[in-house]
Design an enzyme around this catalytic site. Sequence first.
Site, PDB file in Angstrom:
ATOM      1  N   ASN A   1     -31.961  18.968   7.998  1.00  0.00           N
ATOM      2  CA  ASN A   1     -32.628  18.843   6.699  1.00  0.00           C
ATOM      3  C   ASN A   1     -32.918  17.390   6.359  1.00  0.00           C
ATOM      4  O   ASN A   1     -32.160  16.487   6.708  1.00  0.00           O
ATOM      5  CB  ASN A   1     -31.770  19.492   5.603  1.00  0.00           C
TER       6      ASN A   1
ATOM      7  N   HIS B   1     -33.122  15.127  12.087  1.00  0.00           N
ATOM      8  CA  HIS B   1     -34.576  15.073  11.958  1.00  0.00           C
ATOM      9  C   HIS B   1     -35.011  13.948  11.016  1.00  0.00           C
ATOM     10  O   HIS B   1     -36.070  14.028  10.388  1.00  0.00           O
ATOM     11  CB  HIS B   1     -35.124  16.433  11.505  1.00  0.00           C
TER      12      HIS B   1
ATOM     13  N   PRO C   1     -37.454  25.653  -0.342  1.00  0.00           N
ATOM     14  CA  PRO C   1     -37.656  26.784   0.571  1.00  0.00           C
ATOM     15  C   PRO C   1     -37.315  26.423   2.016  1.00  0.00           C
ATOM     16  O   PRO C   1     -37.412  25.247   2.386  1.00  0.00           O
ATOM     17  CB  PRO C   1     -39.156  27.084   0.449  1.00  0.00           C
ATOM     18  N   ASP C   2     -36.923  27.434   2.811  1.00  0.00           N
ATOM     19  CA  ASP C   2     -36.757  27.138   4.239  1.00  0.00           C
ATOM     20  C   ASP C   2     -38.145  27.149   4.892  1.00  0.00           C
ATOM     21  O   ASP C   2     -39.158  27.158   4.190  1.00  0.00           O
ATOM     22  CB  ASP C   2     -35.750  28.095   4.900  1.00  0.00           C
ATOM     23  N   PHE C   3     -38.194  27.117   6.209  1.00  0.00           N
ATOM     24  CA  PHE C   3     -39.493  27.039   6.884  1.00  0.00           C
ATOM     25  C   PHE C   3     -40.031  28.397   7.297  1.00  0.00           C
ATOM     26  O   PHE C   3     -41.191  28.711   7.070  1.00  0.00           O
ATOM     27  CB  PHE C   3     -39.378  26.139   8.137  1.00  0.00           C
ATOM     28  N   ARG C   4     -39.159  29.217   7.910  1.00  0.00           N
ATOM     29  CA  ARG C   4     -39.691  30.361   8.643  1.00  0.00           C
ATOM     30  C   ARG C   4     -39.436  31.712   7.998  1.00  0.00           C
ATOM     31  O   ARG C   4     -39.861  32.725   8.562  1.00  0.00           O
ATOM     32  CB  ARG C   4     -39.123  30.345  10.074  1.00  0.00           C
TER      33      ARG C   4
ATOM     34  N   ASP D   1     -33.519  16.546   3.110  1.00  0.00           N
ATOM     35  CA  ASP D   1     -33.396  16.478   1.653  1.00  0.00           C
ATOM     36  C   ASP D   1     -32.292  15.547   1.175  1.00  0.00           C
ATOM     37  O   ASP D   1     -32.157  15.280  -0.020  1.00  0.00           O
ATOM     38  CB  ASP D   1     -33.189  17.886   1.070  1.00  0.00           C
TER      39      ASP D   1
END
Length: 343
Positions: free
Chosen positions: A147, A166, A73-76, A149
């Site tokens: 990301n 990040h 899922p994304d964050f927002r 991941d």
Amino acid sequence: MGRKSSKSKRNKRKNSKKKSKSSKEHSNSHHKSKKHGNKMNDLQSVASAIKRGDIRKIVWLSGAGISVSAGIPDFRTKGTGLYSRLEKYELPRPECTFDIEYFKKKPEAFFDLAKTLLPGEHVPTRTHMFLKLLSDKGLLHRTYTQNIDGLERLAGVPEHKIVEAHGSFAKSYCVNCKAQYDNDAMRSAILKNEIPHCKKCGGLAKPGIVFFGESLPKRFHKMHRSDMKSCDLLIVAGTSLRVQPFSELPRIVKGVPRLLINRECVGEGGHNGFDFDSKHTQDVLALGNCDDVVSKLAELLGWTEELEARCPPRRERKPSFVENVVDSVVDTLERGMKALKVF
Ligand code: OAD
């Protein structure tokens, strides 16, 4: 309200653009941009510039949206984003999960989320494979990703072309004494819902992903200015551009086309923000799912076969619970109407 009306203006513009695309491409050819022969106004013009060889050095910026179809899922995004799932922790703000000071006091929310994000469970998406294709064709200069991941790497994009802005799960360390923490132990702690502690000082250990309050990797600081200033196309995909300093990167890019591929329009306004509306803009907006947009771009470039060859087969989407319920209600109504001879 103002935003809605500018969006609908943009949609109208997009539709009228579609209708008169071929005539417009000719009529716009006198608007010469700094580096490119034709004015950029849609995916077709971006594809044409790549085909003509006007674009050879692409910088690609990514956010969580490019991994959504991999099941991360994304964050927002309201409802489905990771930050919507954190209510049980009663955080002052969802971003606290990734705030270093908050983590030191309450690490549970982060470690709960970490399970969802842990690499090894997901495969690269069509968009990651498009990046790999750009790289294979010698067109990808660098990709900056927010990301964690590791899917760019897994897709086969060479390491020197990736900046994980990040950080990543590749290394772990103690937030107190900074000693490295064994990565297998970190992984096993995350999967077992345990909070890992440093073997040396007993401090909290965390994966090497960048939290709010921590600085970005040296590699990011070393490379981003010259990359942004030397590229001849910037592509921004699947990010809300809400987190600094990453969100500032598109604003450094000047005089060359910038393509935004996203489900929503972001990054407009302010100093050198995206401008999809003015007459001589070189900013191109491709609204939609990034996998669909890159498929379209590949088609325009004549690369469909090459992209398909790199992609895992598209999975059949199962209808959702709501879709099943709606289908069965419609069926029942239709049968009832027929029985009553309404039609
Ligand atoms: P966000 O969740 O803020 O934004 C994701 C964006 O992608 C949104 O604009 C969505 O509309 C869009 N989107 C979602 N699915 C998509 C799809 N399939 N195709 C196209 N667009 C899609 O995620 P980021 O911008 O990556 O920071 O968030 C930035 C940072 O905020 C993250 O790196 C994380 C978070 O706090 C840290 O962990 C430090």
